[in-house]
Design an enzyme around this catalytic site. Structure first.
Site, PDB file in Angstrom:
ATOM      1  N   ASN A   1      -2.041   0.292   6.886  1.00 49.77           N
ATOM      2  CA  ASN A   1      -1.478  -0.955   7.434  1.00 49.77           C
ATOM      3  C   ASN A   1      -0.589  -1.714   6.436  1.00 49.77           C
ATOM      4  OD1 ASN A   1      -3.462  -1.898   5.777  1.00 49.77           O
ATOM      5  ND2 ASN A   1      -4.577  -3.050   7.331  1.00 49.77           N
TER       6      ASN A   1
ATOM      7  N   HIS B   1      -2.093  -5.382   1.586  1.00 48.37           N
ATOM      8  CA  HIS B   1      -3.340  -6.139   1.415  1.00 48.37           C
ATOM      9  C   HIS B   1      -2.994  -7.576   1.036  1.00 48.37           C
ATOM     10  CE1 HIS B   1      -7.288  -7.338  -0.124  1.00 48.37           C
ATOM     11  NE2 HIS B   1      -6.631  -7.877  -1.138  1.00 48.37           N
TER      12      HIS B   1
ATOM     13  N   TYR C   1     -12.569  -1.926  -3.047  1.00 52.56           N
ATOM     14  CA  TYR C   1     -13.071  -2.058  -1.664  1.00 52.56           C
ATOM     15  C   TYR C   1     -14.592  -1.919  -1.604  1.00 52.56           C
ATOM     16  CZ  TYR C   1      -8.402  -2.207   0.467  1.00 52.56           C
ATOM     17  OH  TYR C   1      -7.134  -2.570   0.873  1.00 52.56           O
TER      18      TYR C   1
ATOM     19  N   LYS D   1       0.822  -1.210   0.000  1.00 52.86           N
ATOM     20  CA  LYS D   1       0.000   0.000   0.000  1.00 52.86           C
ATOM     21  C   LYS D   1       0.861   1.268   0.000  1.00 52.86           C
ATOM     22  CE  LYS D   1      -3.983  -2.225   2.260  1.00 52.86           C
ATOM     23  NZ  LYS D   1      -4.916  -2.186   3.434  1.00 52.86           N
TER      24      LYS D   1
ATOM     25  N   THR E   1      -5.469  -7.232  10.653  1.00 57.36           N
ATOM     26  CA  THR E   1      -5.815  -5.949  10.021  1.00 57.36           C
ATOM     27  C   THR E   1      -5.320  -4.777  10.865  1.00 57.36           C
ATOM     28  OG1 THR E   1      -7.798  -6.988   9.131  1.00 57.36           O
ATOM     29  CG2 THR E   1      -7.722  -4.580   9.100  1.00 57.36           C
TER      30      THR E   1
ATOM     31  N   GLU F   1      -9.788  -9.938  -7.543  1.00 54.58           N
ATOM     32  CA  GLU F   1      -8.971  -8.751  -7.257  1.00 54.58           C
ATOM     33  C   GLU F   1      -7.837  -8.590  -8.265  1.00 54.58           C
ATOM     34  OE1 GLU F   1      -9.871  -8.899  -2.441  1.00 54.58           O
ATOM     35  OE2 GLU F   1      -7.858  -9.382  -3.170  1.00 54.58           O
TER      36      GLU F   1
ATOM     37  N   ARG G   1       2.559  -6.526   8.771  1.00 59.31           N
ATOM     38  CA  ARG G   1       1.864  -5.356   9.331  1.00 59.31           C
ATOM     39  C   ARG G   1       2.494  -4.922  10.659  1.00 59.31           C
ATOM     40  NH1 ARG G   1      -4.214  -7.144   7.398  1.00 59.31           N
ATOM     41  NH2 ARG G   1      -4.266  -5.881   5.506  1.00 59.31           N
TER      42      ARG G   1
ATOM     43  N   ARG H   1      -1.974 -14.495   4.295  1.00 61.44           N
ATOM     44  CA  ARG H   1      -2.715 -13.790   5.356  1.00 61.44           C
ATOM     45  C   ARG H   1      -1.969 -13.916   6.695  1.00 61.44           C
ATOM     46  NH1 ARG H   1      -7.351 -10.411   4.337  1.00 61.44           N
ATOM     47  NH2 ARG H   1      -8.310 -11.106   6.280  1.00 61.44           N
TER      48      ARG H   1
ATOM     49  N   PHE I   1     -15.007   3.995   8.087  1.00 65.64           N
ATOM     50  CA  PHE I   1     -13.614   4.230   7.687  1.00 65.64           C
ATOM     51  C   PHE I   1     -13.433   4.315   6.172  1.00 65.64           C
ATOM     52  CE2 PHE I   1     -14.166  -0.408   8.109  1.00 65.64           C
ATOM     53  CZ  PHE I   1     -13.665  -0.876   6.891  1.00 65.64           C
TER      54      PHE I   1
HETATM   55  P1  ADP Z   1      -8.066  -6.797   5.604  1.00 69.09           P
HETATM   56  O1  ADP Z   1      -7.248  -5.829   4.756  1.00 69.09           O
HETATM   57  O2  ADP Z   1      -7.253  -7.341   6.754  1.00 69.09           O
HETATM   58  O3  ADP Z   1      -8.764  -7.868   4.807  1.00 69.09           O
HETATM   59  P2  ADP Z   1     -10.640  -5.437   5.829  1.00 69.09           P
HETATM   60  O4  ADP Z   1     -11.023  -6.114   4.543  1.00 69.09           O
HETATM   61  O5  ADP Z   1     -11.571  -5.569   6.983  1.00 69.09           O
HETATM   62  O6  ADP Z   1      -9.204  -5.911   6.329  1.00 69.09           O
HETATM   63  O7  ADP Z   1     -10.441  -3.882   5.582  1.00 69.09           O
HETATM   64  C1  ADP Z   1      -9.809  -3.395   4.408  1.00 69.09           C
HETATM   65  C2  ADP Z   1      -8.847  -2.282   4.789  1.00 69.09           C
HETATM   66  O8  ADP Z   1      -9.583  -1.160   5.305  1.00 69.09           O
HETATM   67  C3  ADP Z   1      -7.873  -2.632   5.916  1.00 69.09           C
HETATM   68  O9  ADP Z   1      -6.732  -3.352   5.458  1.00 69.09           O
HETATM   69  C4  ADP Z   1      -7.519  -1.262   6.451  1.00 69.09           C
HETATM   70  O10 ADP Z   1      -6.601  -0.595   5.570  1.00 69.09           O
HETATM   71  C5  ADP Z   1      -8.868  -0.556   6.370  1.00 69.09           C
HETATM   72  N1  ADP Z   1      -9.671  -0.710   7.582  1.00 69.09           N
HETATM   73  C6  ADP Z   1     -10.379  -1.801   7.964  1.00 69.09           C
HETATM   74  N2  ADP Z   1     -11.036  -1.615   9.117  1.00 69.09           N
HETATM   75  C7  ADP Z   1     -10.755  -0.343   9.492  1.00 69.09           C
HETATM   76  C8  ADP Z   1     -11.150   0.471  10.616  1.00 69.09           C
HETATM   77  N3  ADP Z   1     -11.961  -0.002  11.575  1.00 69.09           N
HETATM   78  N4  ADP Z   1     -10.669   1.733  10.676  1.00 69.09           N
HETATM   79  C9  ADP Z   1      -9.854   2.218   9.719  1.00 69.09           C
HETATM   80  N5  ADP Z   1      -9.448   1.516   8.612  1.00 69.09           N
HETATM   81  C10 ADP Z   1      -9.884   0.238   8.507  1.00 69.09           C
HETATM   82 MG    MG Z   2     -10.310  -7.710   3.459  1.00 67.19          MG
END
Ligand code: ADP
Ligand code: MG
Length: 147
Positions: free
Chosen positions: A113, A116, A50, A10, A92, A127, A103, A86, A58
């Site tokens: 973070n 992805h 997304y 990212k 996350t 994706e 991360r 993962r 968020f």
């Molecule tokens: P992951 O990337 O671990 O699959 P998610 O699909 O839940 O997590 O979320 C996508 C991305 O959105 C996260 O990697 C992070 O960058 C952001 N994100 C997720 N949850 C939050 C939150 N509660 N507050 C701020 N940013 C968030």
């Molecule tokens: Mg996700």
């Protein structure tokens, strides 16, 4: 059986010069690169990528972040690619990420973070199709000795 996952280094990690270190961790964990390129997410790209998060509190912050600079997108291959990546990427929220995960090492915040990783084989394919055409993906075996 070898399978594939999709990853994004990212914008915060690219901006800090961590691309090589993160790719080295992924390759060091036994993954082979099958495709890689640098891209700038447009807002449209971020909404598409997304889509499952549209409307969440968020989401606007996530779109602003993902469009803030270049990312590296890649297809990576290994036994059990999705689950293994993962695990290497970590939780996350970096506050909950295990020691030694990408991360834990490279995230700046919950949104920023660093990386992805796809959460299923089906999502991985969907994706990577946003960023790679079939002819962009290295299908040949290339891990042969060069000398
Ligand atoms: P992951 O990337 O671990 O699959 P998610 O699909 O839940 O997590 O979320 C996508 C991305 O959105 C996260 O990697 C992070 O960058 C952001 N994100 C997720 N949850 C939050 C939150 N509660 N507050 C701020 N940013 C968030
Ligand atoms: Mg996700």
């Amino acid at each position: 059986m070898k399978t594939r996952s999709f990853t994004i280094i990212k914008p915060n990690a690219v901006a800090k010069g961590s691309t090589g270190k993160i790719l080295d961790m992924i390759i060091g964990a036994g993954f082979t690169l099958r495709a890689v390129r640098m891209v700038c997410f447009s807002r449209n790209d971020a909404y598409r990528f997304y889509g499952e998060h549209i409307g969440k509190p968020f989401f606007d912050e996530l779109v602003d972040f993902m469009t803030s600079g270049p990312s590296i997108v890649a297809i990576v291959e290994r036994e059990d690619a999705v689950a293994t990546l993962r695990e290497l990427v970590g939780a996350t929220n970096p506050a909950n990420a295990k020691e030694g995960t990408i991360r834990k090492l490279f995230a700046d915040s919950l949104t920023r973070n660093a990386i992805h990783a796809s959460d299923s084989d089906e999502n991985a394919r969907r994706e990577w199709s946003q960023w790679f055409a079939p002819e962009d993906i290295m299908e040949a075996e290339y891990n042969f000795p060069m000398i």
